[in-house]
Design a protein around this motif. Structure first.
Motif, PDB file in Angstrom:
ATOM      1  N   SER A  36       0.836  -1.195   0.000  1.00 42.92           N
ATOM      2  CA  SER A  36       0.000   0.000   0.000  1.00 42.92           C
ATOM      3  C   SER A  36       0.874   1.248   0.000  1.00 42.92           C
ATOM      4  O   SER A  36       1.911   1.298   0.666  1.00 42.92           O
ATOM      5  CB  SER A  36      -0.898   0.005   1.237  1.00 42.92           C
ATOM      6  OG  SER A  36      -1.603   1.216   1.329  1.00 42.92           O
ATOM      7  N   TRP A 124     -14.205   1.111  -1.119  1.00 45.95           N
ATOM      8  CA  TRP A 124     -13.357  -0.080  -1.116  1.00 45.95           C
ATOM      9  C   TRP A 124     -14.142  -1.328  -1.511  1.00 45.95           C
ATOM     10  O   TRP A 124     -15.323  -1.475  -1.180  1.00 45.95           O
ATOM     11  CB  TRP A 124     -12.738  -0.299   0.249  1.00 45.95           C
ATOM     12  CG  TRP A 124     -11.739   0.731   0.642  1.00 45.95           C
ATOM     13  CD1 TRP A 124     -11.295   1.792  -0.091  1.00 45.95           C
ATOM     14  CD2 TRP A 124     -11.063   0.810   1.896  1.00 45.95           C
ATOM     15  NE1 TRP A 124     -10.382   2.525   0.623  1.00 45.95           N
ATOM     16  CE2 TRP A 124     -10.217   1.942   1.850  1.00 45.95           C
ATOM     17  CE3 TRP A 124     -11.089   0.052   3.056  1.00 45.95           C
ATOM     18  CZ2 TRP A 124      -9.406   2.313   2.908  1.00 45.95           C
ATOM     19  CZ3 TRP A 124     -10.277   0.414   4.105  1.00 45.95           C
ATOM     20  CH2 TRP A 124      -9.446   1.538   4.028  1.00 45.95           C
ATOM     21  N   ASP A 128     -10.314  -5.247  -0.460  1.00 48.28           N
ATOM     22  CA  ASP A 128      -9.678  -4.130   0.239  1.00 48.28           C
ATOM     23  C   ASP A 128     -10.005  -4.173   1.729  1.00 48.28           C
ATOM     24  O   ASP A 128      -9.137  -3.949   2.576  1.00 48.28           O
ATOM     25  CB  ASP A 128     -10.132  -2.784  -0.342  1.00 48.28           C
ATOM     26  CG  ASP A 128      -9.802  -2.630  -1.812  1.00 48.28           C
ATOM     27  OD1 ASP A 128      -8.749  -3.129  -2.247  1.00 48.28           O
ATOM     28  OD2 ASP A 128     -10.615  -2.005  -2.533  1.00 48.28           O
TER      29      ASP A 128
END
Length: 158
Positions: A36, A124, A128
Motif C-alpha cells: 500500500s 473499497w 480491500d
C-alpha cells in the motif's frame, strides 16, 4: 494513576503494531499484491499540513517511505497507551479488548485516510476490506494478549 498502565499499554500497542505489519507483509507475499502507498501518502500529507519541507523530491520520497511506517507505529503505540489508561482499573474481557484495540486502530487509521483525502473507505471492494480488517484483528489480538501478559488480574488496580 501511575504511569505503569500507560507504559504497559504502549508496549502492548508496539507488539500489536508488529503483528499488524507481519500479517500485512504475509498478505503481500501470499497474494503477490503490491504494498500500500497510503502510509507514505499519509506521512507526506501530514508533513504538508505541518509545513515541514521534506527536501527535494528524491529525498522527500525516501523520507515519506521511512516516515509512513513510523506514523503507523506511533498510532498503534498511542492506541495501546490510551487503552492502558482506560483499562488500568477495569477487567475487560479478552474479546472486548481485541475489538476495542483492533477496531479503534482501524477506525483511526481509516478515518485519517478519509480526513486527509487519501482514500475513501466507502469505495473499497471486499478484498480491500479483508486486507484492512485481518491485520487490524491481528493488532487487536496481539495487543490484548500482551496487555493481559503485562497486566495479569493480580496486578490491575495497583
Amino acid at each position: 494513576m501511575r504511569a505503569a498502565p500507560v507504559v504497559d499499554g504502549a508496549i502492548a500497542g508496539a507488539v500489536g503494531s508488529a503483528a499488524l505489519n507481519i500479517v500485512s507483509y504475509l498478505d503481500i507475499a501470499v497474494r503477490a499484491r503490491p504494498a500500500s502507498s497510503t502510509p507514505e501518502q499519509t506521512a507526506g500529507r501530514l508533513a504538508d499540513l505541518a509545513h515541514v519541507d521534506l527536501g527535494p523530491e528524491d529525498q522527500a520520497a525516501n523520507r515519506r517511505s521511512g516516515l509512513g511506517p513510523v506514523v503507523g507505529y506511533g498510532l498503534g503505540i498511542a492506541a495501546g497507551a490510551l487503552f492502558g489508561a482506560l483499562a488500568a482499573r477495569r477487567r475487560i474481557p479478552l474479546p472486548v479488548a481485541v475489538g476495542l484495540l483492533g477496531g479503534g486502530v482501524m477506525a483511526s487509521s481509516d478515518g485519517s485516510l478519509a480526513a486527509l483525502r487519501i482514500s475513501d473507505p466507502r469505495t473499497w471492494r471486499r478484498a480491500d476490506w479483508v486486507a484492512d480488517i485481518v491485520p487490524h484483528l491481528a493488532y487487536g489480538m496481539a495487543a490484548a494478549a500482551t496487555w493481559r501478559r503485562l497486566r495479569p488480574p493480580s496486578r490491575r488496580g495497583r
